[in-house]
Design an enzyme around this catalytic site. Structure first.
Site, PDB file in Angstrom:
ATOM      1  N   TYR A 185      -0.494 -14.206 -13.975  1.00 13.30           N
ATOM      2  CA  TYR A 185      -1.246 -13.241 -13.178  1.00 13.30           C
ATOM      3  C   TYR A 185      -2.706 -13.669 -13.061  1.00 13.30           C
ATOM      4  O   TYR A 185      -3.261 -13.743 -11.958  1.00 13.30           O
ATOM      5  CB  TYR A 185      -1.157 -11.859 -13.827  1.00 13.30           C
TER       6      TYR A 185
ATOM      7  N   SER B  96       0.790  -1.232   0.000  1.00 12.54           N
ATOM      8  CA  SER B  96       0.000   0.000   0.000  1.00 12.54           C
ATOM      9  C   SER B  96       0.822   1.282   0.000  1.00 12.54           C
ATOM     10  O   SER B  96       0.338   2.328   0.425  1.00 12.54           O
ATOM     11  CB  SER B  96      -0.946  -0.001   1.213  1.00 12.54           C
TER      12      SER B  96
END
Length: 263
Positions: A154, A15
């Site tokens: 992914y 983050s």
């Protein structure tokens, strides 16, 4: 609208930038205390300082840890303690032809994109269940539903993460705890921007032109643009709040209409 988060504490993996950073800022603006995370200690502390400046009076701290390293994750969890809200956001992505993805990359993607959520949830969910309230939000992707041919590693790991989230939700039956996944669409995060710039430089074209071309190739998008990190963050804040009490075990779309199914 009051999201009723002033007495809550949240941890968000990955983050210090992009979607995770946007979620941290949005939660802070709603009065939650937030712990952010990144791999580099200096970068973490810089992001903490920036968030404090952007949201004066907020309570924000940071813990550096690399989610590709299980020992690092263990140290983070020992330092973190229990939280009310867990946002499983950290993830790797890249555009690579399937034949060029070695086993080591498959293992690394699984370690970060899937095991991060497994390890964090395994540690933090029991205390939520015991207290009778908690929120676990997985920041997923439409690529976990419609797996792209040039990002197979992914997409496959995002599909696995979606399955983990769905299974965890079944452990919350009859409690005030919920587990949900956001199916995000193509978002112009810092990582995506860097990838676009790198590819544009290689191809000798302006980054803005490549950005437009990428969206132009996606015939199902209804917004016809990249999403902004804040648009994903807005949904994350709702799912992290007491107001989302009726939403559990869900894969909630913030994909700009990329997915063509009704659900």
């Amino acid at each position: 609208m009051d999201m009723q988060l002033t007495d809550k504490c949240a941890f968000i993996s990955g983050s210090t930038q992009g979607i995770g950073y946007a979620i941290a800022r949005a939660l802070l603006r709603e009065g939650a205390a937030v712990v952010i995370n990144g791999r580099d200690e200096t970068r973490v502390q810089q992001s903490v300082a920036t968030l404090q400046a952007e949201v004066p009076g907020s309570t924000v701290t940071g813990i550096a840890a690399d989610f590709a390293n299980a020992a690092d994750v263990r140290r983070l969890l020992d330092e973190l303690g229990s939280v009310d809200i867990l946002v499983n956001n950290v993830g790797l992505f890249d555009v690579t032809p399937f034949a060029d993805i070695p086993d080591d990359d498959w293992a690394r993607y699984f370690e970060v994109n899937v095991m991060s959520g497994v390890r964090l949830s395994r540690e933090l969910l029991p205390a939520m269940l015991e207290s009778g309230w908690g929120r676990v939000v997985f920041v997923g992707s439409e690529s976990g539903v419609n797996v792209p041919a040039d990002m197979l590693h992914y997409g496959a790991t995002k599909a696995a993460s979606l399955a983990v989230s769905n299974g965890l939700a079944k452990l919350t039956r009859g409690t005030g705890v919920t587990v949900n996944t956001i199916l995000g669409g193509p978002t112009f995060s810092d990582g995506v921007a860097a990838t676009v710039e790198s590819i544009a430089e290689t191809q000798g074209m302006p980054a803005d032109a490549l950005k437009a071309a990428i969206i132009g190739q996606n015939r199902t998008t209804l917004v016809e643009r990249f999403l902004e990190p804040d648009e994903i963050a807005n949904l994350a804040v709702y799912l992290a709040s007491p107001l989302s009490s009726a939403t559990n075990g869900a894969a909630v779309r913030a994909d700009g209409g990329v997915l063509t199914g009704m659900l």
